[in-house]
Scaffold this active site. Sequence first.
Site, PDB file in Angstrom:
ATOM      1  N   LYS A  61      15.223   4.405   0.783  1.00 34.48           N
ATOM      2  CA  LYS A  61      15.681   4.889   2.095  1.00 34.48           C
ATOM      3  C   LYS A  61      14.724   4.462   3.207  1.00 34.48           C
ATOM      4  CE  LYS A  61      14.602   9.278   3.246  1.00 34.48           C
ATOM      5  NZ  LYS A  61      13.899   9.574   4.516  1.00 34.48           N
ATOM      6  N   ASN A  62      13.439   4.669   2.971  1.00 39.90           N
ATOM      7  CA  ASN A  62      12.474   4.420   4.048  1.00 39.90           C
ATOM      8  C   ASN A  62      12.174   2.939   4.272  1.00 39.90           C
ATOM      9  OD1 ASN A  62      12.464   7.107   4.554  1.00 39.90           O
ATOM     10  ND2 ASN A  62      10.479   7.530   3.585  1.00 39.90           N
ATOM     11  N   CYS A  97       9.697  18.552  13.771  1.00 38.83           N
ATOM     12  CA  CYS A  97      10.640  18.797  12.680  1.00 38.83           C
ATOM     13  C   CYS A  97      10.002  19.771  11.711  1.00 38.83           C
ATOM     14  CB  CYS A  97      11.090  17.506  12.018  1.00 38.83           C
ATOM     15  SG  CYS A  97       9.996  16.871  10.789  1.00 38.83           S
ATOM     16  N   ARG A 129       4.889  15.805  14.624  1.00 43.65           N
ATOM     17  CA  ARG A 129       5.272  14.392  14.526  1.00 43.65           C
ATOM     18  C   ARG A 129       5.485  13.692  15.874  1.00 43.65           C
ATOM     19  NH1 ARG A 129       9.543  13.684   9.775  1.00 43.65           N
ATOM     20  NH2 ARG A 129       8.627  11.623   9.672  1.00 43.65           N
ATOM     21  N   ASP A 189       5.070  12.263   0.518  1.00 44.39           N
ATOM     22  CA  ASP A 189       6.463  12.448   0.109  1.00 44.39           C
ATOM     23  C   ASP A 189       6.614  12.827  -1.371  1.00 44.39           C
ATOM     24  OD1 ASP A 189       7.178  11.884   2.678  1.00 44.39           O
ATOM     25  OD2 ASP A 189       7.913   9.853   2.274  1.00 44.39           O
ATOM     26  N   ARG A 243      20.192  13.643   2.166  1.00 39.57           N
ATOM     27  CA  ARG A 243      19.578  12.692   3.109  1.00 39.57           C
ATOM     28  C   ARG A 243      18.762  11.636   2.364  1.00 39.57           C
ATOM     29  NH1 ARG A 243      16.764  15.156   8.274  1.00 39.57           N
ATOM     30  NH2 ARG A 243      16.471  12.923   8.510  1.00 39.57           N
TER      31      ARG A 243
HETATM   32  C1  EPZ Z   1       7.291   7.938   7.458  1.00 35.38           C
HETATM   33  O1  EPZ Z   1       7.408   8.823   8.562  1.00 35.38           O
HETATM   34  C2  EPZ Z   1       8.369   8.345   6.480  1.00 35.38           C
HETATM   35  N1  EPZ Z   1       9.669   8.201   7.106  1.00 35.38           N
HETATM   36  C3  EPZ Z   1       8.135   9.770   6.026  1.00 35.38           C
HETATM   37  O2  EPZ Z   1       9.113  10.054   5.047  1.00 35.38           O
HETATM   38  C4  EPZ Z   1       6.747   9.875   5.397  1.00 35.38           C
HETATM   39  O3  EPZ Z   1       6.476  11.216   5.054  1.00 35.38           O
HETATM   40  C5  EPZ Z   1       5.680   9.376   6.382  1.00 35.38           C
HETATM   41  O4  EPZ Z   1       6.010   8.034   6.832  1.00 35.38           O
HETATM   42  C6  EPZ Z   1       4.275   9.338   5.794  1.00 35.38           C
HETATM   43  O5  EPZ Z   1       4.258   8.534   4.655  1.00 35.38           O
HETATM   44  C7  EPZ Z   1      10.259   6.996   7.152  1.00 35.38           C
HETATM   45  O6  EPZ Z   1       9.730   5.999   6.686  1.00 35.38           O
HETATM   46  C8  EPZ Z   1      11.608   6.916   7.780  1.00 35.38           C
HETATM   47  P1  EPZ Z   1       3.813   8.439  10.170  1.00 35.38           P
HETATM   48  P2  EPZ Z   1       6.650   8.497   9.932  1.00 35.38           P
HETATM   49  O7  EPZ Z   1       4.043   7.891  11.526  1.00 35.38           O
HETATM   50  O8  EPZ Z   1       6.667   7.046  10.157  1.00 35.38           O
HETATM   51  C9  EPZ Z   1       1.103  11.178  13.009  1.00 35.38           C
HETATM   52  C10 EPZ Z   1      10.592  11.505   3.778  1.00 35.38           C
HETATM   53  O9  EPZ Z   1      10.613  12.611   3.201  1.00 35.38           O
HETATM   54  N2  EPZ Z   1       1.596  10.370  14.140  1.00 35.38           N
HETATM   55  O10 EPZ Z   1       3.159   7.567   9.147  1.00 35.38           O
HETATM   56  O11 EPZ Z   1       7.219   9.402  10.962  1.00 35.38           O
HETATM   57  C11 EPZ Z   1       2.214  11.996  12.371  1.00 35.38           C
HETATM   58  O12 EPZ Z   1       2.466  13.196  13.070  1.00 35.38           O
HETATM   59  C12 EPZ Z   1       9.704  11.330   4.974  1.00 35.38           C
HETATM   60  O13 EPZ Z   1      11.264  10.522   3.434  1.00 35.38           O
HETATM   61  C13 EPZ Z   1       1.086  10.602  15.412  1.00 35.38           C
HETATM   62  O14 EPZ Z   1       0.251  11.488  15.625  1.00 35.38           O
HETATM   63  O15 EPZ Z   1       5.187   8.999   9.565  1.00 35.38           O
HETATM   64  C14 EPZ Z   1       1.652  12.212  10.978  1.00 35.38           C
HETATM   65  O16 EPZ Z   1       0.734  13.267  11.006  1.00 35.38           O
HETATM   66  C15 EPZ Z   1       9.529  12.448   5.889  1.00 35.38           C
HETATM   67  N3  EPZ Z   1       1.531   9.823  16.450  1.00 35.38           N
HETATM   68  C16 EPZ Z   1       0.906  10.899  10.707  1.00 35.38           C
HETATM   69  O17 EPZ Z   1       0.677  10.311  11.983  1.00 35.38           O
HETATM   70  C17 EPZ Z   1       2.441   8.825  16.252  1.00 35.38           C
HETATM   71  O18 EPZ Z   1       2.800   8.156  17.231  1.00 35.38           O
HETATM   72  C18 EPZ Z   1       1.655   9.901   9.830  1.00 35.38           C
HETATM   73  O19 EPZ Z   1       2.996   9.791  10.298  1.00 35.38           O
HETATM   74  C19 EPZ Z   1       2.944   8.588  14.965  1.00 35.38           C
HETATM   75  C20 EPZ Z   1       2.496   9.376  13.926  1.00 35.38           C
END
Ligand code: EPZ
Length: 420
Positions: A22-23, A118, A123, A307, A399
Site C-alpha cells: 500500500k505505502n 490523525c 503528523r 507500522d 484500508r
Molecule cells: C509513512 O507516513 C507511512 N504512510 C506510515 O504508514 C508510516 O507509519 C510512516 O511513514 C513511518 O514509517 C505512507 O507511506 C502512506 P513520516 P508519513 O513523514 O510519511 C514527523 C500505516 O499504518 N513529520 O515518515 O506520514 C511525523 O509527525 C502508516 O500504513 C514532521 O514532523 O510518516 C512523524 O513523527 C500510518 N513533519 C515522523 O516525522 C513533516 O513534515 C515520521 O513521519 C513530516 C513528518
Amino acid sequence: MDQIRIRGGRPLSGEIAISGAKNAALPLMAAALLTERRLVLSNVPQLADIHTMASLLGQHGLAVEKLAEGGRVLSLGGAVTSTEAPYDIVRKMRASVLVLGPLLARTGQARVSLPGGCAIGTRPVDMHLKGLEQMGAEIQLEAGYINARVRGRLRGASILLPVPSVGATENLLMAACLADGQTAIANAAREPEIGDLAACLRAMGARIEGVGSERLVVEGVSRLGGAEHAIIPDRIETGTYACAAAITGGTVRLRGGRLGHLGALARTLAEAGVEITEEGDALLVRRLNGLHGADVMTEPYPGFPTDMQAQFMALMAVAEGAAMVTETIFENRFMHVPELNRMGARINVHGASAIVRGVRSLSGAPVMATDLRASVSLVLAALAARGETVVSRVYHLDRGYERVEEKLAGCGAEIARSHD
Ligand code: EPZ
C-alpha cells in the site's frame, strides 16, 4: 458497519499470498501526475486507500483505468485539469498530500487541503513545505489549504531533512525530477517503498542517484515519459502474517514476502523465537519452541518499523517474560494497549514505552481500534485467545489489509466477516 468474528486457538498452517505494498502504491500513483504519458502499475493491492487515491487523481483530471484483475493492473495518465486536492478527499487519507510535489512540478501550482492530525499523532507536513520552498515555491497556508505556486520551474536545491520523513522524501523526490538543476536530499528516508518509487521514476526517465542511502541526488529533466512498473510486496503485511503464524504456534508460507525488506523486524522475531527462512519466492515462518520477550524501539528503516509495533506487542502479550516496546516515531500510537488489556494482556504504558508482561493466554472479547495497525493487532491477539472476539470498525483494516479474513481462513483460522 462490518465486524470480524474470530474464534481463537487454532495454529495457522498453509500459504498466504502477500499483496503489493500500500505505502509503495500510493506515492507511485501520485507520480503519474508528473507525466502526460501513461504509467501502468501492476501488483496494485485492492484496498480502500487505493480507491481514495484513484478518485483524487481522477479529480485532478487523470484517466484511471483498470486493465486487469479488477484493478490489480492500473493505467494512469492524461492532462491535469484541476490542481486542487479538496478537504473531502484529503481528510479520508493523509497520503493525499503526496500530490503536492508532483502537481507543483508539472503545472507550477497546487492547492491541497492540509491533512490535520490523525489518531496516531499530530503528523505535520512542515518538512514537505519547507523543502518545496527551498526549491523556489511560494507557499501560503490559508483557510485550511496549502496554496503553492512557482514562477517557471522549480529549482534544484540542497535540502536537509531534520528527520528522515517518508512522505517528505517522496514528495521532494518527485518534485526534484522535473526541477531545473540538481537537488540533493540529505537525511532522506530509506524505506523500501522509496526505493520502489525511485525505480519507477527512473523508468520514466528521471535521473536519481543514491537510492537506498540517506542522500538522494536528482538531476532534474524537462519532462518524464510513461513506464510500466510492478509494485513491491508489502513488507508490513508480510510481518503481520509472520506474527499471526508465531502467535498461534503455526507454520505459514508467505508467498512473495521478501526477507531483505524486513530490516530489524526479522532479527527481532528471531530473538523472540520465530524462525523465518527463504524458500524460493516465499518466506517460511514458524515458531520454534516458546515465545520469548524481546525489547524493541521503533526507528526509521532499516530499524524496527512503527507500522509493526502494535502487531509485535500482541505477540509479546503471550510471550514468556517481559518486553519493553518503545515508540519513537508517533506520539500516540498505543491505542491498542487498553483493548489488548481487555483481552487479558498485562501491558503498562509509561510515556513512550510500554512494558508487556507475557501471560499464558488471552481471552476473547468485543474490541475495536482507531487505526489500521492497532486493529490488526487485535485480530492477531484474537487468533491466539480462548473463545470468541468480535472486532468492530473493520473499515480501518480494509484500508491496509486485502481480504484479511480470507487469507487467514485459508490457513485454518476460524474467522468470518459479518454486518452489524
Ligand atoms: C509513512 O507516513 C507511512 N504512510 C506510515 O504508514 C508510516 O507509519 C510512516 O511513514 C513511518 O514509517 C505512507 O507511506 C502512506 P513520516 P508519513 O513523514 O510519511 C514527523 C500505516 O499504518 N513529520 O515518515 O506520514 C511525523 O509527525 C502508516 O500504513 C514532521 O514532523 O510518516 C512523524 O513523527 C500510518 N513533519 C515522523 O516525522 C513533516 O513534515 C515520521 O513521519 C513530516 C513528518
